[in-house]
Design a protein around this motif. Structure first.
Motif, mmCIF file in Angstrom:
data_model
loop_
_atom_site.group_PDB
_atom_site.id
_atom_site.type_symbol
_atom_site.label_atom_id
_atom_site.label_comp_id
_atom_site.label_asym_id
_atom_site.label_seq_id
_atom_site.Cartn_x
_atom_site.Cartn_y
_atom_site.Cartn_z
ATOM 1 N N THR A 39 67.821 32.330 -34.485
ATOM 2 C CA THR A 39 68.176 33.546 -33.752
ATOM 3 C C THR A 39 67.058 33.967 -32.816
ATOM 4 O O THR A 39 67.302 34.314 -31.653
ATOM 5 N N ASN A 64 73.993 35.840 -33.991
ATOM 6 C CA ASN A 64 73.913 35.865 -35.449
ATOM 7 C C ASN A 64 72.609 36.495 -35.921
ATOM 8 O O ASN A 64 71.539 36.155 -35.424
ATOM 9 N N PHE A 65 72.698 37.403 -36.877
ATOM 10 C CA PHE A 65 71.530 38.014 -37.502
ATOM 11 C C PHE A 65 71.655 37.828 -39.006
ATOM 12 O O PHE A 65 72.711 38.069 -39.579
ATOM 13 N N LEU A 70 67.762 41.821 -39.875
ATOM 14 C CA LEU A 70 68.280 43.185 -39.994
ATOM 15 C C LEU A 70 67.263 44.092 -40.678
ATOM 16 O O LEU A 70 67.015 45.215 -40.225
ATOM 17 N N TYR A 75 66.860 44.217 -34.179
ATOM 18 C CA TYR A 75 67.912 44.617 -33.231
ATOM 19 C C TYR A 75 67.539 45.858 -32.421
ATOM 20 O O TYR A 75 68.083 46.076 -31.344
ATOM 21 N N ILE A 85 75.950 42.225 -32.685
ATOM 22 C CA ILE A 85 75.310 41.532 -33.791
ATOM 23 C C ILE A 85 76.376 40.982 -34.735
ATOM 24 O O ILE A 85 77.254 41.712 -35.165
ATOM 25 N N GLU A 86 76.275 39.693 -35.012
ATOM 26 C CA GLU A 86 77.132 39.061 -36.004
ATOM 27 C C GLU A 86 76.285 38.891 -37.261
ATOM 28 O O GLU A 86 75.235 38.267 -37.217
#
Length: 89
Positions: A39, A64-65, A70, A75, A85-86
């Motif tokens: 990422t 993707n996170f 997180l 972010y 954010i996925e």
């Protein structure tokens, strides 16, 4: 390297791109690189190297996170208007 996969809305209009990590230009699949590292590489290549506008053309980026990114609030430093954010399992 960054690959992008088009995302369309219900009327088949281009809505955005899922940005995907690729280890080299010949690779067409994920090579198993650790999720947070992949990422960070995607974000670096998109925002610093290629340029978000050149890669996205004003569309949204889906990235993707994992839990670590997180928890580290990564972010918060990214443009909200252009990023979705996925969350990985």
């Amino acid at each position: 390297m960054v690959a992008r996969q088009a995302i369309f809305d219900s009327q088949r209009n281009l809505y955005g791109y899922e940005l995907l990590f690729r280890s080299d230009a010949a690779s067409n699949e994920f090579d198993g690189t650790e999720a947070a590292a992949a990422t960070m590489q995607v974000l670096s290549n998109t925002l610093l190297s290629a340029g978000a506008e050149a890669l996205l053309g004003g569309k949204k980026a889906f990235v993707n996170f994992d839990h670590r990114l997180l928890a580290e609030n990564m972010y918060l430093t990214l443009p909200r208007e252009a990023l979705v954010i996925e969350i990985l399992e």
